[in-house]
Scaffold this motif. Structure first.
Motif, PDB file in Angstrom:
ATOM      1  N   ALA A  37       0.826  -1.205   0.000  1.00 24.72           N
ATOM      2  CA  ALA A  37       0.000   0.000   0.000  1.00 24.72           C
ATOM      3  C   ALA A  37       0.859   1.253   0.000  1.00 24.72           C
ATOM      4  O   ALA A  37       1.941   1.291   0.595  1.00 24.72           O
ATOM      5  N   THR A  38       0.403   2.301  -0.667  1.00 26.63           N
ATOM      6  CA  THR A  38       1.138   3.551  -0.757  1.00 26.63           C
ATOM      7  C   THR A  38       1.411   4.125   0.624  1.00 26.63           C
ATOM      8  O   THR A  38       0.513   4.260   1.439  1.00 26.63           O
ATOM      9  N   GLY A  39       2.680   4.432   0.855  1.00 26.17           N
ATOM     10  CA  GLY A  39       3.049   5.102   2.092  1.00 26.17           C
ATOM     11  C   GLY A  39       3.092   4.217   3.313  1.00 26.17           C
ATOM     12  O   GLY A  39       3.137   4.716   4.426  1.00 26.17           O
ATOM     13  N   THR A  40       3.117   2.878   3.154  1.00 32.56           N
ATOM     14  CA  THR A  40       3.049   2.021   4.335  1.00 32.56           C
ATOM     15  C   THR A  40       4.406   1.501   4.788  1.00 32.56           C
ATOM     16  O   THR A  40       4.509   0.952   5.868  1.00 32.56           O
ATOM     17  N   PHE A  41       5.458   1.648   3.944  1.00 29.06           N
ATOM     18  CA  PHE A  41       6.704   1.011   4.314  1.00 29.06           C
ATOM     19  C   PHE A  41       7.512   1.882   5.267  1.00 29.06           C
ATOM     20  O   PHE A  41       8.546   2.425   4.930  1.00 29.06           O
ATOM     21  N   VAL A  42       7.001   2.046   6.467  1.00 31.23           N
ATOM     22  CA  VAL A  42       7.713   2.725   7.533  1.00 31.23           C
ATOM     23  C   VAL A  42       7.701   1.803   8.743  1.00 31.23           C
ATOM     24  O   VAL A  42       6.987   0.820   8.780  1.00 31.23           O
ATOM     25  N   THR A  43       8.515   2.141   9.723  1.00 29.66           N
ATOM     26  CA  THR A  43       8.785   1.210  10.820  1.00 29.66           C
ATOM     27  C   THR A  43       7.520   0.682  11.488  1.00 29.66           C
ATOM     28  O   THR A  43       7.389  -0.501  11.747  1.00 29.66           O
ATOM     29  N   GLU A  44       6.563   1.559  11.759  1.00 27.95           N
ATOM     30  CA  GLU A  44       5.404   1.130  12.523  1.00 27.95           C
ATOM     31  C   GLU A  44       4.356   0.399  11.685  1.00 27.95           C
ATOM     32  O   GLU A  44       3.509  -0.290  12.238  1.00 27.95           O
ATOM     33  N   THR A  45       4.378   0.585  10.369  1.00 30.21           N
ATOM     34  CA  THR A  45       3.254   0.090   9.583  1.00 30.21           C
ATOM     35  C   THR A  45       3.657  -0.811   8.422  1.00 30.21           C
ATOM     36  O   THR A  45       2.822  -1.129   7.581  1.00 30.21           O
ATOM     37  N   ASN A  46       4.895  -1.222   8.351  1.00 38.74           N
ATOM     38  CA  ASN A  46       5.285  -2.075   7.235  1.00 38.74           C
ATOM     39  C   ASN A  46       4.790  -3.503   7.440  1.00 38.74           C
ATOM     40  O   ASN A  46       4.457  -3.921   8.550  1.00 38.74           O
ATOM     41  N   ALA A  47       4.736  -4.248   6.347  1.00 40.26           N
ATOM     42  CA  ALA A  47       4.340  -5.653   6.442  1.00 40.26           C
ATOM     43  C   ALA A  47       5.283  -6.378   7.401  1.00 40.26           C
ATOM     44  O   ALA A  47       6.493  -6.157   7.395  1.00 40.26           O
ATOM     45  N   ARG A  48       4.725  -7.250   8.226  1.00 41.96           N
ATOM     46  CA  ARG A  48       5.545  -7.944   9.226  1.00 41.96           C
ATOM     47  C   ARG A  48       6.611  -8.808   8.559  1.00 41.96           C
ATOM     48  O   ARG A  48       6.364  -9.462   7.552  1.00 41.96           O
ATOM     49  N   TRP A  49       7.780  -8.800   9.162  1.00 43.35           N
ATOM     50  CA  TRP A  49       8.914  -9.539   8.616  1.00 43.35           C
ATOM     51  C   TRP A  49       8.569 -11.014   8.446  1.00 43.35           C
ATOM     52  O   TRP A  49       8.882 -11.630   7.436  1.00 43.35           O
ATOM     53  N   TRP A  50       7.897 -11.594   9.437  1.00 43.57           N
ATOM     54  CA  TRP A  50       7.624 -13.033   9.376  1.00 43.57           C
ATOM     55  C   TRP A  50       6.639 -13.365   8.257  1.00 43.57           C
ATOM     56  O   TRP A  50       6.684 -14.468   7.692  1.00 43.57           O
ATOM     57  N   VAL A  51       5.770 -12.417   7.915  1.00 40.74           N
ATOM     58  CA  VAL A  51       4.846 -12.637   6.802  1.00 40.74           C
ATOM     59  C   VAL A  51       5.617 -12.577   5.482  1.00 40.74           C
ATOM     60  O   VAL A  51       5.480 -13.443   4.613  1.00 40.74           O
ATOM     61  N   VAL A  52       6.452 -11.559   5.332  1.00 42.30           N
ATOM     62  CA  VAL A  52       7.214 -11.356   4.095  1.00 42.30           C
ATOM     63  C   VAL A  52       8.129 -12.545   3.819  1.00 42.30           C
ATOM     64  O   VAL A  52       8.112 -13.137   2.734  1.00 42.30           O
ATOM     65  N   GLU A  53       8.925 -12.910   4.811  1.00 42.23           N
ATOM     66  CA  GLU A  53       9.901 -13.991   4.615  1.00 42.23           C
ATOM     67  C   GLU A  53       9.249 -15.368   4.662  1.00 42.23           C
ATOM     68  O   GLU A  53       9.635 -16.272   3.931  1.00 42.23           O
ATOM     69  N   GLY A  54       8.266 -15.513   5.537  1.00 42.57           N
ATOM     70  CA  GLY A  54       7.583 -16.800   5.625  1.00 42.57           C
ATOM     71  C   GLY A  54       6.873 -17.150   4.335  1.00 42.57           C
ATOM     72  O   GLY A  54       6.882 -18.306   3.884  1.00 42.57           O
ATOM     73  N   PHE A  55       6.268 -16.156   3.692  1.00 40.97           N
ATOM     74  CA  PHE A  55       5.591 -16.391   2.418  1.00 40.97           C
ATOM     75  C   PHE A  55       6.581 -16.835   1.345  1.00 40.97           C
ATOM     76  O   PHE A  55       6.316 -17.793   0.606  1.00 40.97           O
ATOM     77  N   ALA A  56       7.722 -16.145   1.237  1.00 41.13           N
ATOM     78  CA  ALA A  56       8.691 -16.489   0.193  1.00 41.13           C
ATOM     79  C   ALA A  56       9.231 -17.901   0.395  1.00 41.13           C
ATOM     80  O   ALA A  56       9.388 -18.664  -0.574  1.00 41.13           O
ATOM     81  N   ASP A  57       9.513 -18.277   1.630  1.00 40.22           N
ATOM     82  CA  ASP A  57       9.970 -19.647   1.890  1.00 40.22           C
ATOM     83  C   ASP A  57       8.840 -20.659   1.680  1.00 40.22           C
ATOM     84  O   ASP A  57       9.078 -21.781   1.224  1.00 40.22           O
ATOM     85  N   PHE A  58       7.629 -20.280   2.010  1.00 39.30           N
ATOM     86  CA  PHE A  58       6.485 -21.169   1.794  1.00 39.30           C
ATOM     87  C   PHE A  58       6.364 -21.508   0.313  1.00 39.30           C
ATOM     88  O   PHE A  58       6.137 -22.673  -0.060  1.00 39.30           O
ATOM     89  N   VAL A  59       6.535 -20.519  -0.549  1.00 43.29           N
ATOM     90  CA  VAL A  59       6.471 -20.760  -1.985  1.00 43.29           C
ATOM     91  C   VAL A  59       7.646 -21.638  -2.431  1.00 43.29           C
ATOM     92  O   VAL A  59       7.457 -22.612  -3.166  1.00 43.29           O
ATOM     93  N   ALA A  60       8.849 -21.306  -1.986  1.00 46.32           N
ATOM     94  CA  ALA A  60      10.022 -22.080  -2.406  1.00 46.32           C
ATOM     95  C   ALA A  60       9.912 -23.536  -1.970  1.00 46.32           C
ATOM     96  O   ALA A  60      10.181 -24.455  -2.754  1.00 46.32           O
ATOM     97  N   PHE A  61       9.508 -23.768  -0.726  1.00 50.52           N
ATOM     98  CA  PHE A  61       9.464 -25.133  -0.205  1.00 50.52           C
ATOM     99  C   PHE A  61       8.241 -25.906  -0.703  1.00 50.52           C
ATOM    100  O   PHE A  61       8.215 -27.131  -0.643  1.00 50.52           O
ATOM    101  N   ARG A  62       7.252 -25.196  -1.191  1.00 43.64           N
ATOM    102  CA  ARG A  62       6.115 -25.892  -1.788  1.00 43.64           C
ATOM    103  C   ARG A  62       6.569 -26.682  -3.020  1.00 43.64           C
ATOM    104  O   ARG A  62       6.020 -27.731  -3.337  1.00 43.64           O
ATOM    105  N   PHE A  63       7.576 -26.164  -3.691  1.00 45.43           N
ATOM    106  CA  PHE A  63       8.083 -26.821  -4.890  1.00 45.43           C
ATOM    107  C   PHE A  63       9.319 -27.670  -4.612  1.00 45.43           C
ATOM    108  O   PHE A  63       9.889 -28.263  -5.531  1.00 45.43           O
ATOM    109  N   ASP A  64       9.746 -27.721  -3.362  1.00 41.88           N
ATOM    110  CA  ASP A  64      10.840 -28.607  -2.958  1.00 41.88           C
ATOM    111  C   ASP A  64      10.577 -29.002  -1.504  1.00 41.88           C
ATOM    112  O   ASP A  64      11.168 -28.469  -0.572  1.00 41.88           O
ATOM    113  N   THR A  65       9.652 -29.939  -1.318  1.00 38.66           N
ATOM    114  CA  THR A  65       9.226 -30.311   0.037  1.00 38.66           C
ATOM    115  C   THR A  65      10.354 -30.966   0.825  1.00 38.66           C
ATOM    116  O   THR A  65      10.381 -30.860   2.050  1.00 38.66           O
TER     117      THR A  65
END
Length: 530
Positions: free
Chosen positions: A408-436
């Motif tokens: 979302a516009t203007g959201t990437f600041v310390t208090e309101t950015n997407a949670r780290w665990w969501v960002v990284e967890g999603f990327a690993d979830f996709v990668a490991f879905r194709f390499d269980t």
């Protein structure tokens, strides 16, 4: 965003398949030898090498690392010598915090900082005006039209000296990219446009190369240059005598996204496939051609996963640009993005050129992303497992690239950015879905027997904590998918990117649990795998 180094530190190896899986031998990548990446400069924030981890029956071969940025994003690899084990790599989406704080991007950001209209070179009653706004616009429009038509002579006509040589290779490189939009736009002019002392007029013109790559960008993005323009007299044509990066935006060169690969390579090699453009220096063409099918496979996988399970009301890319570069100095300079010494790759978020300023409030903060990978590490050089490892890092990075435009516009600041665990967890979830198997291995090696706080990570830790933080984040998204389905997990990620402050309600929608209850249930889920 960044992706953590795989456990095992420098020299980690990809594990043998479990449960009877055994891949056939693969040819080792050839071509130009890849140098080992150098250590980070003193004071650079990174993660120290981890002690090697061994496992019975695993091959020993060098394995690379990924980068850690703020906020991190995903990928894989490790640098340096021998050893065994798998070191998870950090791959990062580099975000523009300052742009986000302002809630604007590209031209609009420059305008906002200037207050009113952009400053332009103007006449002076004391001297003859030699460079008018019309002259500048003609220079810009002429380059845009010549690039579009493929008229190299016209494109190069106003450039002189060394600038002409570099622009010739730039023009030829740009013509290899399927742009749906490619044009030059003035950002700012400084200097005198008048001939006050009889020696002509010289100005510095900050120029945005505004572009949109077919299928890759959902909105136009930009790279910022500075052109030095000189006109000797009214009878002479304006000459562009020097071209380089704009000296900085918001106090940093990192916000001008220079250099792109078309600036770096005298002859840029581009492999075009259905969902990918894989780019390198021509001298690495043999290796790039070898890796490109596996990069394309990962792209097709990620796109199909999102198409089949992602929410329908999202505007996401259907193609990706990947730059492969083995020389560490060149790699680290790409797009002006920060890096750490053990990094193996990044997904660099590209802001929409003029989103959020005087326009539709629904304009996207980011128009697309550019992925870069360090091919000197063992994910690319492992003689046996490189095809799987190349796909793993690609799956992770492309996952970041798919959802980045949702921010979302203007959201990437310390208090309101997407949670780290969501960002990284999603990327690993996709990668490991194709390499269980790799996903299961990561859980065994990153969670079993490791200290666990029971709280969702807010950032990658350091040392041994890095891989654990990434893997427990992966387990968070996997937990949602197992409880409510893949579509619910992807909807949760999309909703969170678009409205980071509403995490509690998003978790309730996805799992029926608020944030505190979800964290407790997730912690139990993680402990059941440790």
């Amino acid at each position: 965003m960044s992706y953590p180094p795989p456990p095992g530190g420098p020299g980690g190896a990809y594990p043998q398949g479990q449960g009877g899986w055994a891949p056939p031998p693969q040819p080792q990548p050839g071509g130009v030898p890849y140098p080992q990446p150098p250590q980070a400069a003193p004071g650079h924030h990174g993660h120290p090498p981890q002690p090697p981890i061994t496992a019975p029956g695993w091959p020993t071969a060098p394995h690379p690392p990924y980068p850690h940025q703020q906020p991190p994003g995903g990928g894989g690899g490790n640098q340096g010598g021998g050893g065994s084990g798998l070191k998870k790599v950090v791959i990062g989406v580099v975000v523009l915090a300052v742009l986000a704080v302002l809630g604007i991007g590209g031209l609009a950001a420059y305008q906002a900082l200037g207050g009113d209209a952009l400053p332009t070179a103007s006449g002076d009653a004391q001297g003859e005006q030699l460079l008018s706004a019309d002259d500048i616009e003609e220079l810009l429009d002429g380059r845009s039209q010549a690039l579009k038509s493929g008229d190299e002579d016209t494109y190069l006509a106003p450039f002189s000296g060394e600038a002409k040589d570099t622009q010739k290779s730039l023009f030829e490189n740009l013509r290899k990219i399927p742009f749906t939009q490619a044009e030059y736009s003035v950002l700012k002019t400084t200097g005198s446009s008048t001939d006050e002392y009889g020696d002509g007029a010289t100005i510095a013109l900050d120029v945005a190369f505004v572009h949109k790559i077919q299928d890759v960008d959902v909105r136009p993005v930009s790279e910022w240059y500075r052109w030095i323009i000189k006109r000797e007299s009214k009878d002479a044509e304006p000459q562009i005598t020097k071209v380089g990066p704009s000296p900085g935006a918001y106090g940093s060169k990192g916000y001008v996204f220079y250099p792109a690969p078309w600036d770096l390579y005298e002859d840029m090699h581009v492999v075009k496939k259905a969902h990918t453009l894989t780019i390198s220096d021509k001298k690495y063409a043999t290796d790039t051609d070898r890796y490109a099918p596996y990069i394309e496979k990962a792209a097709a996988d990620d796109i199909e996963l999102w198409k089949a399970n992602g929410p329908e009301d999202t505007e996401t890319p259907t193609g990706f640009v990947t730059v492969l570069e083995p020389d560490r100095k060149t790699y680290s300079s790409l797009y002006g993005s920060p890096y750490v010494d053990w990094e193996a790759g990044q997904s660099v978020a590209m802001p929409t050129f003029d989103a959020g300023y005087g326009g539709d409030q629904k304009d996207l903060e980011y128009g697309g992303a550019r992925v870069k990978m360090d091919t000197s590490g063992s994910r690319f050089t492992n003689a046996t497992y490189w095809p799987k490892l190349v796909q793993e890092i690609s799956h992770h990075e492309f996952a970041h690239a798919i959802v980045q435009p949702l921010e979302a516009t203007g959201t990437f600041v310390t208090e309101t950015n997407a949670r780290w665990w969501v960002v990284e967890g999603f990327a690993d979830f996709v990668a490991f879905r194709f390499d269980t198997e790799l996903g299961a291995w990561s859980v065994r090696n990153d969670v079993t027997g490791k200290e666990f706080s029971g709280t969702l990570p807010t950032s990658a830790g350091s040392g041994d904590e890095v891989s654990t933080d990434y893997t427990v984040s992966y387990l968070a998204i996997r937990f949602i998918a197992e409880k409510s389905g893949t579509a619910a997990a992807l909807r949760f990620v999309a909703d969170h990117y678009r409205a980071p402050k509403q995490l509690d309600q998003q978790l309730r929608d996805a799992t029926g649990m608020g944030e505190s209850q979800f964290q407790a249930a997730w912690a139990s889920y993680v402990r059941s795998h440790s």
